[in-house]
Scaffold this active site. Structure first.
Site, PDB file in Angstrom:
ATOM      1  N   LYS A   1    -112.632 -67.184  25.054  1.00 16.96           N
ATOM      2  CA  LYS A   1    -112.834 -68.008  23.860  1.00 16.96           C
ATOM      3  C   LYS A   1    -112.799 -67.141  22.597  1.00 16.96           C
ATOM      4  CE  LYS A   1    -116.954 -70.273  23.576  1.00 16.96           C
ATOM      5  NZ  LYS A   1    -117.521 -70.245  22.216  1.00 16.96           N
TER       6      LYS A   1
ATOM      7  N   ARG B   1    -123.494 -73.535  27.865  1.00 19.43           N
ATOM      8  CA  ARG B   1    -123.963 -72.475  28.761  1.00 19.43           C
ATOM      9  C   ARG B   1    -125.239 -72.890  29.512  1.00 19.43           C
ATOM     10  NH1 ARG B   1    -119.910 -69.200  27.825  1.00 19.43           N
ATOM     11  NH2 ARG B   1    -119.366 -68.721  25.683  1.00 19.43           N
TER      12      ARG B   1
ATOM     13  N   ASP C   1    -124.400 -64.067  25.319  1.00 21.78           N
ATOM     14  CA  ASP C   1    -124.039 -65.403  25.818  1.00 21.78           C
ATOM     15  C   ASP C   1    -124.399 -65.579  27.293  1.00 21.78           C
ATOM     16  OD1 ASP C   1    -123.090 -66.084  23.335  1.00 21.78           O
ATOM     17  OD2 ASP C   1    -121.040 -65.472  23.776  1.00 21.78           O
TER      18      ASP C   1
HETATM   19  C1  S3P Z   1    -118.877 -64.726  19.222  1.00 21.61           C
HETATM   20  C2  S3P Z   1    -119.935 -63.949  18.858  1.00 21.61           C
HETATM   21  C3  S3P Z   1    -121.307 -64.228  19.317  1.00 21.61           C
HETATM   22  C4  S3P Z   1    -121.325 -65.128  20.526  1.00 21.61           C
HETATM   23  C5  S3P Z   1    -120.417 -66.296  20.388  1.00 21.61           C
HETATM   24  C6  S3P Z   1    -118.996 -65.849  20.154  1.00 21.61           C
HETATM   25  C7  S3P Z   1    -117.557 -64.385  18.666  1.00 21.61           C
HETATM   26  O1  S3P Z   1    -122.001 -64.864  18.278  1.00 21.61           O
HETATM   27  O2  S3P Z   1    -122.633 -65.555  20.800  1.00 21.61           O
HETATM   28  O3  S3P Z   1    -120.464 -67.104  21.553  1.00 21.61           O
HETATM   29  O4  S3P Z   1    -116.533 -64.852  19.192  1.00 21.61           O
HETATM   30  O5  S3P Z   1    -117.507 -63.631  17.690  1.00 21.61           O
HETATM   31  P1  S3P Z   1    -122.704 -64.042  17.071  1.00 21.61           P
HETATM   32  O6  S3P Z   1    -121.666 -63.292  16.382  1.00 21.61           O
HETATM   33  O7  S3P Z   1    -123.323 -65.077  16.196  1.00 21.61           O
HETATM   34  O8  S3P Z   1    -123.718 -63.185  17.746  1.00 21.61           O
END
Ligand code: S3P
Length: 443
Positions: free
Chosen positions: A35, A402, A329
């Site tokens: 993702k 999740r 995550d």
């Molecule tokens: C992500 C960064 C994380 C993660 C999210 C996806 C990303 O969040 O929890 O599911 O793709 O940059 P944060 O940057 O807010 O920690």
């Protein structure tokens, strides 16, 4: 040219899934495209020069949301018959004013990374999201983008969506974020590409570096050190094809399921193992998990491997500090592992989990208690007693993908069937999760 497609106008119908205990868990699975990398493949190529092909884009709702927004900003993206996407980049500063509000739906990555790009464009845009995303903090990107020279207005003094953004000529800044967040870092890098002079970002612990890897491949002037990154503005990006690897965060559910089940062996093939993402492997190893990584290779600047997990006798551990951003995550599924493991587990320094798709410290603790585990919710983590025999129960996903999938895995190893209310939440990252579950679980 494909015109912009409006987002869904109605909430998805609630779904209930009943997960019966599995007799055995065996097989090989390929999880959907990552993702995080998918969002970046679309957004970074949208503002590059040239045409890029993106293969294996994450099929979940979040990535489709980014695709819709990119198209709404005047970027042509064609879907080929083999499912790959062809992005016709518009070059730095080339996005077009959208005709309507941009809806990031459930996707924090879409909202925050897009805010960074929009801040660099001199048109008006309005960014919103679903009820969950409208509760999540946006000041963490709005504040530095304002300091770079953009006008960013939002509810609660610029803290919450909807955000109204009028960007323009930006100047580079030095910024220290209070939270280790790849989304904040990436928003500033995307804005910094368009700014005059260097933009420097420091974070308290290293977060995932997918943006840095892709931008570097695209020819951006980047200087990266641990916990610090500098981008020099004004250099055009070139379009780069991206083969998106499997999503480690989706693989995590099967790796933990296999460790917990007494008759199990699951291989996840072709999964991204960027060290910024694989903290769970270290946690499982410390817990005594039998997990092996094989066939390691590099695809498009990202490490990829096959990962196999087998029935293990897990024991509790302490997790905190710089490991947290590397498994942020995976805490919901790690908590399921900890509930069954022998002895207590303590998860600290994870207050960020309260700002995810749900307040994950709260929703995970509540679900685990219903499943028969002893859990204490701490301000910044969870204290899990361990040694639980999980029992059948009905748990709600709280609209959080999740949580839905972590609860389902608990159902595979519980004494009785587990009902997951709000199971449709899994669709935002892993729409084929329930099919894969049925295929891997022998009953
Ligand atoms: C992500 C960064 C994380 C993660 C999210 C996806 C990303 O969040 O929890 O599911 O793709 O940059 P944060 O940057 O807010 O920690």
């Amino acid at each position: 040219m494909v015109s912009s497609v409006p987002g869904p106008l109605v909430e998805r119908r609630p779904e209930r899934r009943v997960v019966a205990p599995a007799r055995r868990l065996v097989g090989v699975v390929e999880v959907p495209g990552d993702k995080s990398i998918s969002h970046r493949a679309l957004l970074c190529n949208a503002v590059a020069r040239g045409v890029a092909r993106v293969r294996n884009l994450g099929p979940g709702g979040d990535c489709q949301t980014t695709l819709r927004c990119v198209r709404a900003l005047g970027v042509r993206v064609d879907q080929e018959t083999d499912g790959s996407l062809v992005v016709h980049g518009v070059g730095l500063g080339g996005l077009r004013e959208p005709e309507d509000v941009l809806d990031a739906e459930n996707s924090g990555t879409t909202a925050r990374l897009l805010a960074g790009l929009l801040a660099a464009h001199s048109f008006l845009s309005v960014l919103t999201g679903d009820a969950s995303l409208r509760r999540r903090p946006m000041g963490r990107v709005a504040t530095p983008l304002q300091r770079m020279g953009a006008t960013v207005l939002g509810r609660a003094g610029g803290q919450l969506l909807p955000l109204a953004i009028r960007g323009g000529a930006l100047r580079g800044i030095r910024y220290e974020t209070p939270v280790a967040s790849a989304q904040v870092k990436s928003a500033l890098l995307l804005a910094g590409l368009h700014a005059s002079g260097p933009t420097e970002l420091r974070e308290p612990a290293p977060s995932r570096d997918h943006t840095e890897r892709l931008l570097r491949a695209q020819g951006a002037a980047l200087d990266v050190a641990e916990g610090r990154v500098v981008v020099e503005g004004g250099h055009q990006l070139r379009a780069v094809d991206v083969d998106v690897p499997g999503d480690f965060s989706s693989a995590a559910f099967w790796l933990v399921a296999a460790c917990l089940h007494p008759q199990a062996r699951i291989t996840v093939r072709g999964v991204g193992v960027n060290p910024g993402r694989t903290g769970l492997l270290e946690a499982l190893e410390a817990m005594g998990g039998r997990v092996t990584v094989s066939n390691e290779r590099v695809v498009g600047g990202e490490p990829v491997a096959d990962v196999t997990a087998e029935s293990s006798q897990l024991r509790g551990i302490e997790v905190g500090g710089a490991l947290i951003p590397r498994l942020i995550d995976e805490v919901p599924i790690l908590a399921v592992a900890a509930a069954v493991a022998a002895g207590p587990t303590l998860i600290r320094d994870a207050a960020e989990l309260r700002a995810k798709e749900s307040d994950r410290l709260h929703t995970v603790a509540a679900a685990l208690r219903l499943l028969g585990a002893e859990v204490e919710e701490l301000p910044d983590g969870l204290a899990i007693a361990g040694g639980a025999r999980l029992r059948g129960a009905t748990c709600h996903s709280a609209g959080d993908h999740r949580v839905a999938m972590a609860v389902a895995v608990a159902g595979l190893v519980a004494d009785g069937p587990v009902t997951v209310e709000g199971a449709e939440a899994a669709d935002v990252s892993y729409p084929s999760f329930w099919n894969d579950l049925d295929r891997l679980a022998e009953r």
